[in-house]
Design a protein around this motif. Structure first.
Motif, short mmCIF file in Angstrom:
data_model
loop_
_atom_site.label_atom_id
_atom_site.label_comp_id
_atom_site.label_asym_id
_atom_site.label_seq_id
_atom_site.Cartn_x
_atom_site.Cartn_y
_atom_site.Cartn_z
N ALA A 163 -11.29 -13.35 -3.91
CA ALA A 163 -10.32 -12.43 -4.49
C ALA A 163 -9.97 -12.82 -5.92
CB ALA A 163 -9.06 -12.41 -3.63
N LEU A 164 -9.83 -14.14 -6.16
CA LEU A 164 -9.52 -14.62 -7.51
C LEU A 164 -10.64 -14.28 -8.47
CD1 LEU A 164 -7.60 -16.27 -9.34
CD2 LEU A 164 -8.83 -18.33 -8.60
N ALA A 165 -11.88 -14.51 -8.03
CA ALA A 165 -13.02 -14.21 -8.89
C ALA A 165 -13.08 -12.72 -9.23
CB ALA A 165 -14.32 -14.65 -8.20
N LYS A 166 -12.80 -11.88 -8.23
CA LYS A 166 -12.84 -10.44 -8.47
C LYS A 166 -11.75 -10.03 -9.45
CE LYS A 166 -13.00 -6.01 -6.05
NZ LYS A 166 -13.00 -5.33 -4.72
N SER A 167 -10.58 -10.66 -9.32
CA SER A 167 -9.45 -10.29 -10.17
C SER A 167 -9.71 -10.58 -11.64
CB SER A 167 -8.18 -10.98 -9.71
OG SER A 167 -8.23 -12.38 -9.99
N VAL A 168 -10.53 -11.61 -11.93
CA VAL A 168 -10.83 -11.96 -13.33
C VAL A 168 -12.22 -11.52 -13.74
CG1 VAL A 168 -9.19 -13.88 -13.38
CG2 VAL A 168 -11.56 -14.29 -12.65
N GLY A 169 -12.91 -10.78 -12.83
CA GLY A 169 -14.21 -10.23 -13.18
C GLY A 169 -15.31 -11.25 -13.29
N HIS A 170 -15.31 -12.26 -12.42
CA HIS A 170 -16.33 -13.31 -12.47
C HIS A 170 -17.01 -13.45 -11.12
CE1 HIS A 170 -14.73 -14.26 -16.35
NE2 HIS A 170 -15.54 -15.30 -16.48
N ASP A 171 -18.22 -13.99 -11.18
CA ASP A 171 -18.96 -14.28 -9.96
C ASP A 171 -18.25 -15.39 -9.19
OD1 ASP A 171 -21.71 -14.27 -8.41
OD2 ASP A 171 -21.25 -16.38 -8.87
N PRO A 172 -18.06 -15.26 -7.86
CA PRO A 172 -17.35 -16.29 -7.09
C PRO A 172 -18.00 -17.67 -7.19
CG PRO A 172 -17.54 -14.28 -5.81
CD PRO A 172 -18.38 -14.08 -7.04
N GLY A 173 -19.34 -17.72 -7.12
CA GLY A 173 -20.01 -19.02 -7.19
C GLY A 173 -19.83 -19.68 -8.54
N ALA A 174 -19.91 -18.87 -9.62
CA ALA A 174 -19.74 -19.42 -10.96
C ALA A 174 -18.31 -19.91 -11.17
CB ALA A 174 -20.10 -18.38 -12.02
N LEU A 175 -17.32 -19.13 -10.69
CA LEU A 175 -15.93 -19.54 -10.82
C LEU A 175 -15.67 -20.81 -10.01
CD1 LEU A 175 -13.06 -19.06 -11.82
CD2 LEU A 175 -12.69 -17.59 -9.83
N ALA A 176 -16.23 -20.88 -8.81
CA ALA A 176 -16.05 -22.08 -7.98
C ALA A 176 -16.61 -23.31 -8.68
CB ALA A 176 -16.71 -21.87 -6.63
N ALA A 177 -17.80 -23.16 -9.31
CA ALA A 177 -18.42 -24.29 -9.99
C ALA A 177 -17.56 -24.76 -11.16
CB ALA A 177 -19.82 -23.90 -10.48
N GLU A 178 -17.01 -23.80 -11.92
CA GLU A 178 -16.21 -24.17 -13.08
C GLU A 178 -14.89 -24.82 -12.66
OE1 GLU A 178 -14.90 -22.31 -17.41
OE2 GLU A 178 -15.84 -21.03 -15.89
N LEU A 179 -14.26 -24.25 -11.62
CA LEU A 179 -13.01 -24.84 -11.14
C LEU A 179 -13.23 -26.22 -10.54
CD1 LEU A 179 -11.25 -21.76 -9.49
CD2 LEU A 179 -10.63 -22.90 -11.63
N LEU A 180 -14.35 -26.41 -9.84
CA LEU A 180 -14.64 -27.72 -9.25
C LEU A 180 -14.87 -28.75 -10.34
CD1 LEU A 180 -15.16 -29.50 -6.80
CD2 LEU A 180 -17.55 -28.73 -6.83
N ALA A 181 -15.61 -28.37 -11.39
CA ALA A 181 -15.85 -29.30 -12.50
C ALA A 181 -14.53 -29.69 -13.15
CB ALA A 181 -16.79 -28.66 -13.52
N ALA A 182 -13.62 -28.71 -13.32
CA ALA A 182 -12.31 -29.00 -13.92
C ALA A 182 -11.49 -29.90 -13.01
CB ALA A 182 -11.57 -27.70 -14.19
N ALA A 183 -11.57 -29.65 -11.70
CA ALA A 183 -10.81 -30.47 -10.75
C ALA A 183 -11.31 -31.90 -10.73
CB ALA A 183 -10.89 -29.86 -9.35
N VAL A 184 -12.64 -32.08 -10.80
CA VAL A 184 -13.21 -33.44 -10.83
C VAL A 184 -12.74 -34.17 -12.09
CG1 VAL A 184 -15.35 -34.74 -11.06
CG2 VAL A 184 -15.19 -32.90 -9.38
N ALA A 185 -12.77 -33.47 -13.24
CA ALA A 185 -12.31 -34.10 -14.48
C ALA A 185 -10.85 -34.50 -14.38
CB ALA A 185 -12.53 -33.14 -15.65
N ASP A 186 -10.02 -33.63 -13.78
CA ASP A 186 -8.62 -33.98 -13.60
C ASP A 186 -8.44 -35.17 -12.66
OD1 ASP A 186 -7.22 -32.22 -15.26
OD2 ASP A 186 -7.44 -30.58 -13.84
N ALA A 187 -9.22 -35.19 -11.57
CA ALA A 187 -9.12 -36.28 -10.61
C ALA A 187 -9.45 -37.61 -11.26
CB ALA A 187 -10.05 -36.02 -9.42
N LYS A 188 -10.44 -37.62 -12.16
CA LYS A 188 -10.82 -38.86 -12.84
C LYS A 188 -9.69 -39.39 -13.70
CE LYS A 188 -14.80 -38.64 -14.93
NZ LYS A 188 -15.94 -38.04 -15.68
N SER A 189 -8.83 -38.49 -14.21
CA SER A 189 -7.73 -38.93 -15.07
C SER A 189 -6.68 -39.72 -14.30
CB SER A 189 -7.09 -37.73 -15.76
OG SER A 189 -6.35 -36.95 -14.82
#
Length: 514
Positions: free
Chosen positions: A452-478
């Motif tokens: 639903a989030l991906a649809k609301s911002v007009g993005h592919d769900p898999g691509a959005l998941a990959a970008e959010l996961l990468a951001a979450a990993v970077a935050d976790a490392k901090s």
């Protein structure tokens, strides 16, 4: 309140100071003293001397790193150590009193032991010397001639002489002038690859073969007696220690590894040092006569592993220095807490040697014979491993303590802010096979919300998941503390090694090893 004074801001001193400050109490103090205002990664000096690194790649001001950790830094040389009154006198006039003293000053090259050595040859013991060696080498390649790479009698940590000889060979080949230059390696070792460790293992054959392949001549059991402007005088001994042959080696360029001695201010500390000014320690890395004085690194007096016709010092490496640093920190803390001390034996010898586009790694465990492990491996992976380790260690020293993490995951916030502001552009394509697939099973509700989030911002769900996961990993490392950063780096390297092609040897890091 406990006050620990650390003399030296190199690999040994900085590592120990960081660990001590992190583990001592909030009211305890750590003070570091160094005659230089910067840290520099010594194992990269041969690369500096070849012009393959800039000084700024391996050296940087160290005071801000200490300040960020609450460690006091004093930029001054040591004038005198007075262990009887637990006092260190500094060249700037300051006087420091300590509860525990850790000497990690490194060493001075005793070039004056051999007439003409300091005047006519280059060294890569320090970054300043490596820069001078580079200037001389650049002049040399304009008028090439014979090269002599050598080590003095009693020299320790002999890996760099092999590394530099192989690097010169590789560089001359790149310049297409290798055929115009003879390279001779002069070493006090009884055979190539002895390295002060003894026990032939695999290193003798591997090093000998590497020298033959690169057309580097070697003179072993060699005692360098004099260096003239255009010739080096060497006496070669036989296995019994008798004079076998004399050599007069003409040269146009030469780099020598001197024997080590204590730095000024330490070498005159009676009761702490031997005749060479190196600090005497027991198995707990503390001085036998002054149990609140410890020492680690090259400044420690280490007996030869075995008797050889020409004296050869014991080896050392970043790996062994790191392990010694861990032990000495444990033991200082043990004394503070009235706990049992930890022995530093048996030791393990391990290092990486760059050979240009390839390299070699050596492991000996324990360091003193009889040993269970003694091997040497070669390959392009070692060259890359040393490059990688340099970056890892320099970044580890530069790392500032993490500030308390924000309650808002900043990188995820950045991703969502960009997408909602319309700066994301066209919808992102689905992730392709640019990396190793990672299967993630999500509960139904988060999966539904993601789509639903991906649809609301007009993005592919898999691509959005990959970008959010990468951001979450970077935050976790901090959120990682310093130990966590070390564990992350170690785990990353283990995963890289697992991905190597079958039968390609891997490399062990274990927090050190160059």
């Amino acid at each position: 309140m406990t006050h620990v004074v650390v003399l030296g801001a190199g690999i040994a001193g900085v590592s120990a100071a960081y660990a001590l400050k992190a583990q001592l109490g909030p009211h305890d103090e750590v003070t570091v003293v160094s005659d230089k205002p910067y840290f520099h990664f010594v194992p990269s000096n041969p690369w500096i001397a070849m012009g393959w690194r800039e000084r700024s790649d391996i050296a940087f001001p160290i005071a801000p790193c200490f300040e960020a950790r609450g460690i006091k830094f004093v930029h001054s040389g040591v004038k005198r150590i007075q262990p009887d009154i637990i006092q260190v006198d500094l060249e700037n006039g300051d006087v420091l009193f300590y509860d525990y003293l850790l000497i990690a000053t490194g060493v001075t090259g005793m070039s004056d032991d051999i007439p003409g050595l300091a005047e006519h040859t280059q060294s890569v013991l320090h970054v300043d010397q490596a820069e001078r060696a580079l200037a001389a080498y650049r002049e040399f390649v304009r008028r090439p001639g014979p090269i002599v790479v050598g080590a003095a009698e009693g020299a320790s940590v002999l890996g760099p002489i092999y590394e530099y000889a192989f690097l010169v060979d590789a560089d001359l080949k790149r310049r297409n002038i290798r055929d115009r230059v003879s390279i001779t390696l002069v070493t006090p070792e009884p055979w190539p690859g002895h390295l002060g460790v003894g026990g032939e293992g695999a290193s003798r054959g591997a090093v000998t073969a590497a020298l033959v392949d690169t057309r580097i001549s070697a003179i072993c059991n060699a005692r360098t007696v004099r260096v003239d402007k255009d010739a080096i005088h060497v006496v070669e001994l036989d296995a019994a220690g008798n004079e076998k042959q004399t050599h007069i080696l003409p040269y146009a360029y030469s780099v020598y590894w001197p024997a080590f001695g204590g730095v000024p201010g330490v070498r005159n500390a009676r009761g702490l040092v031997n005749e060479r000014g190196l600090v005497v320690v027991d198995e707990y890395l503390r001085n036998p006569d002054y149990p609140n004085v410890f020492a680690i690194g090259a400044c420690v007096a280490q007996p030869p592993v075995e008797k050889t016709p020409v004296a050869v010092g014991a080896p050392d490496s970043v790996y062994s220095i790191q392990k010694a640093s861990e032990i000495v920190v444990q033991n200082i803390l043990a004394l503070v807490r009235d706990e049992a001390l930890t022995s530093h034996v048996p030791q393990r010898a391990k290092w990486l040697t760059d050979m240009g586009s390839t390299g070699a790694t050596y492991l000996s465990e324990p360091q003193v014979p009889l040993r269970d492990i003694n091997w040497m491996r070669q390959g392009r992976w070692v060259h890359q491993a040393k490059v990688d380790f340099e970056k890892y260690f320099v970044n580890k020293i530069r790392l500032r303590p993490t500030a308390p993490a924000s309650s808002v995951a900043s990188r995820i916030a950045e991703v969502m802010g960009r997408l909602q502001s319309g700066q994301g552009g066209e919808p992102m394509p689905s992730p392709q096979s640019g990396g190793k697939p990672l299967e993630i099973r999500m509960p139904q509700d988060p999966s539904f919300e993601l789509r639903a989030l991906a649809k609301s911002v007009g993005h592919d769900p898999g691509a959005l998941a990959a970008e959010l996961l990468a951001a979450a990993v970077a935050d976790a490392k901090s959120y990682l503390n310093e130990a966590g950063v070390d564990a992350l780096a170690h785990s990353r390297r283990e995963l890289l090694v697992e991905g190597l092609p079958e039968r390609q040897p891997g490399v062990e890091f274990h927090g050190g090893g160059t």
